[in-house]
Design an enzyme around this catalytic site. Sequence first.
Site, mmCIF file in Angstrom:
data_model
loop_
_atom_site.group_PDB
_atom_site.id
_atom_site.type_symbol
_atom_site.label_atom_id
_atom_site.label_comp_id
_atom_site.label_asym_id
_atom_site.label_seq_id
_atom_site.Cartn_x
_atom_site.Cartn_y
_atom_site.Cartn_z
ATOM 1 N N LYS A 263 68.970 66.708 92.127
ATOM 2 C CA LYS A 263 67.640 66.644 91.404
ATOM 3 C C LYS A 263 67.029 68.034 92.010
ATOM 4 O O LYS A 263 67.358 68.274 93.091
ATOM 5 C CB LYS A 263 66.919 65.294 91.914
ATOM 6 C CG LYS A 263 65.656 65.139 90.815
ATOM 7 C CD LYS A 263 66.050 64.420 89.630
ATOM 8 C CE LYS A 263 64.920 64.327 88.627
ATOM 9 N NZ LYS A 263 65.309 63.289 87.599
ATOM 10 N N ASP B 148 62.432 66.920 83.643
ATOM 11 C CA ASP B 148 61.784 65.764 84.339
ATOM 12 C C ASP B 148 60.243 65.834 84.198
ATOM 13 O O ASP B 148 60.022 66.722 83.302
ATOM 14 C CB ASP B 148 62.159 65.407 85.692
ATOM 15 C CG ASP B 148 62.189 64.039 85.958
ATOM 16 O OD1 ASP B 148 63.064 63.218 85.759
ATOM 17 O OD2 ASP B 148 61.147 63.665 86.931
HETATM 18 P P1 NDP Z 1 56.350 64.043 81.224
HETATM 19 O O1 NDP Z 1 55.980 65.063 82.055
HETATM 20 O O2 NDP Z 1 56.726 64.502 79.675
HETATM 21 O O3 NDP Z 1 55.480 62.779 81.226
HETATM 22 C C1 NDP Z 1 55.274 62.203 82.152
HETATM 23 C C2 NDP Z 1 53.980 61.073 81.818
HETATM 24 O O4 NDP Z 1 53.864 60.317 83.041
HETATM 25 C C3 NDP Z 1 52.722 61.717 81.602
HETATM 26 O O5 NDP Z 1 51.922 60.851 80.581
HETATM 27 C C4 NDP Z 1 52.016 61.749 82.886
HETATM 28 O O6 NDP Z 1 50.516 61.707 82.929
HETATM 29 C C5 NDP Z 1 52.660 60.486 83.460
HETATM 30 N N1 NDP Z 1 52.699 60.589 84.901
HETATM 31 C C6 NDP Z 1 53.180 61.125 85.619
HETATM 32 N N2 NDP Z 1 52.969 61.048 87.295
HETATM 33 C C7 NDP Z 1 52.173 60.179 87.033
HETATM 34 C C8 NDP Z 1 51.521 59.449 88.186
HETATM 35 N N3 NDP Z 1 51.688 59.949 89.235
HETATM 36 N N4 NDP Z 1 50.380 58.451 87.788
HETATM 37 C C9 NDP Z 1 50.406 58.328 86.445
HETATM 38 N N5 NDP Z 1 51.132 58.691 85.238
HETATM 39 C C10 NDP Z 1 51.760 59.889 85.785
HETATM 40 O O7 NDP Z 1 57.975 63.342 82.088
HETATM 41 P P2 NDP Z 1 58.989 62.432 81.364
HETATM 42 O O8 NDP Z 1 58.435 61.710 80.299
HETATM 43 O O9 NDP Z 1 60.158 63.251 80.970
HETATM 44 O O10 NDP Z 1 59.168 61.589 82.581
HETATM 45 C C11 NDP Z 1 58.389 60.270 82.809
HETATM 46 C C12 NDP Z 1 59.547 59.360 83.674
HETATM 47 O O11 NDP Z 1 60.827 59.316 82.959
HETATM 48 C C13 NDP Z 1 59.794 60.107 85.036
HETATM 49 O O12 NDP Z 1 60.052 58.745 85.858
HETATM 50 C C14 NDP Z 1 61.105 60.629 84.902
HETATM 51 O O13 NDP Z 1 61.765 60.729 86.114
HETATM 52 C C15 NDP Z 1 61.763 59.719 83.940
HETATM 53 N N6 NDP Z 1 62.925 60.018 83.223
HETATM 54 C C16 NDP Z 1 62.862 61.445 82.473
HETATM 55 C C17 NDP Z 1 64.075 61.852 81.636
HETATM 56 C C18 NDP Z 1 63.905 62.867 80.783
HETATM 57 O O14 NDP Z 1 64.987 63.259 80.216
HETATM 58 N N7 NDP Z 1 62.762 63.554 80.629
HETATM 59 C C19 NDP Z 1 65.303 61.028 81.950
HETATM 60 C C20 NDP Z 1 65.332 59.846 82.595
HETATM 61 C C21 NDP Z 1 63.876 59.529 83.364
HETATM 62 P P3 NDP Z 1 49.802 63.046 83.134
HETATM 63 O O15 NDP Z 1 50.049 63.736 81.859
HETATM 64 O O16 NDP Z 1 48.383 62.724 83.469
HETATM 65 O O17 NDP Z 1 50.646 63.607 84.354
HETATM 66 O O1 2IT Z 2 66.064 61.533 85.487
HETATM 67 C C1 2IT Z 2 66.795 61.926 84.514
HETATM 68 O O2 2IT Z 2 68.044 61.472 84.421
HETATM 69 C C2 2IT Z 2 66.560 63.037 84.100
HETATM 70 N N1 2IT Z 2 65.464 63.705 84.072
HETATM 71 C C3 2IT Z 2 67.285 64.078 82.980
HETATM 72 C C4 2IT Z 2 68.489 64.621 83.801
HETATM 73 C C5 2IT Z 2 69.380 65.394 82.918
HETATM 74 O O3 2IT Z 2 70.141 66.205 83.748
HETATM 75 O O4 2IT Z 2 69.059 65.676 81.752
#
Ligand code: NDP
Ligand code: 2IT
Length: 454
Positions: free
Chosen positions: A127, A167
């Site tokens: 990561k 992420d």
């Molecule tokens: P994005 O940046 O696309 O969206 C993040 C969302 O979460 C936004 O709505 C953001 O609000 C909100 N957010 C982030 N930080 C905070 C905080 N500290 N408090 C409140 N709201 C918060 O990210 P993703 O959708 O990709 O990721 C969301 C979650 O999913 C994370 O935990 C990530 O690690 C996990 N994840 C993502 C994967 C992926 O493929 N993208 C894979 C597996 C897990 P704002 O816009 O106001 O910051």
């Molecule tokens: O938390 C996760 O699994 C991710 N943000 C996706 C990682 C990836 O390599 O696609």
Amino acid sequence: MSKELLSEVKALLDAKDPGQPEFQQAVMEVAESIAPVLERHPELKKAKIFERLIEPERIIQFRVPWVDDRGEIQVNRGFRIEMNSAIGPYKGGLRFHPSVNLSILKFLAFEQVFKNSLTTLPIGGGKGGADFDPKGKSDNEVMRFCQSFMSELQRHIGPDTDVPAGDIGVGGREIGYMFGMYKKIKNEFTGILTGKSLAWGGSLIRPEATGYGSVYFAENMLATKNETFKGKKCLVSGSGNVAQYTIEKLLDLGATPLTVSDSSGYIYDEAGIDREKLKFIMELKNIKRGRIKEYATKYKTAVFTPVDSTASFNPLWNHKAECAFPSATQNEINANDANNMVKNGVYVISEGANMPSTPDAVNIYLENKLLYGPGKAANAGGVAVSALEMSQNSMRLNWPSEEVDNRLKQIMKNIHDSSMTAAKEYGMEGNYVAGANIAGFLKVVNSMMDQGIV
Ligand code: NDP
Ligand code: 2IT
């Protein structure tokens, strides 16, 4: 022995990693689950396998200087945690958020090792990211930041070494700018990042994969009770990549999503979020990069509640519903929220986010025998399709979306089934946390044992 192991691990963490609460939280949860495995396999304990697992193979930290639109110099801190390569090249996302620090990235890298192992695909765990805040930055500022970040990261990654992805704060735009810089420096067109655009090496379904996968995981949990999503009310947090495609798949399966949020507050839409409203959210968040409260200005059935940082619970989790999909960030659900969910009839929780529930909240889910899919199992669809993107890059071909989606569905079913089986084998039937940790752990540590003390 399991109590003994837990206090040994805690003492080790306190001595070596003080001030890393998120990393300690993630490690202690796994330690608790795998204690019975070490009891059954003294050879693993003798090989100090857990001590080796919690020590990253390598941590890279670097300066990321860049120039903002006013001509001022900014300095951010970049990281890549190369946690474990026993079963494949390091694989895991990059997070750009002001809260990023060593503890958060080490917790994410640690969880990634088990998650990637569960996918059954050949990927190790890593990561990275930076304490850069993309909010309010122009496209050119984001581009300059990404270029500076990659000018250092490029010497540490490669298609057979370490393959980052997105992420929080890193989506298609950022991946594009970083890929461009890598290519310019190395003069090589290769799959060093996943989540790329379709036109230059991306995979169909990668943007959808985490959200779809989290819903598929929940669908498998529901199937154990002979139930489906039809007519179920669902609470979703976040409004980014994971939340958006969670909502899309819930709509496909006949459920009613009621909430979305961002860091300033949440929306409750009593009429449900339909496809047109989802399109609005996608445009608002992905193109206009606006705030979620604008949803309530546009749709009168919705109410916006701003974040109250002094409150002891988050009202988003205090509505009548059957299912919850935390899809924002770590520790967004505490014990009060978990109790509120139980009180309101929520009995399915599938974690799109990484470690969104505090340990106390998890205990409440387990005590109440909820169908609870922990992040490292439920959100593994994203990294799984990343691994499929790597396969397609190696073959220099693109699979049609149906093929990728079918593989994703099958992978989520396998993760569900292997977690369920591992839990049962260790006398913890229905406990997907223990099951996912044990199943993920065994493949990695058996590979480490095969490869000697390295
Ligand atoms: P994005 O940046 O696309 O969206 C993040 C969302 O979460 C936004 O709505 C953001 O609000 C909100 N957010 C982030 N930080 C905070 C905080 N500290 N408090 C409140 N709201 C918060 O990210 P993703 O959708 O990709 O990721 C969301 C979650 O999913 C994370 O935990 C990530 O690690 C996990 N994840 C993502 C994967 C992926 O493929 N993208 C894979 C597996 C897990 P704002 O816009 O106001 O910051
Ligand atoms: O938390 C996760 O699994 C991710 N943000 C996706 C990682 C990836 O390599 O696609």
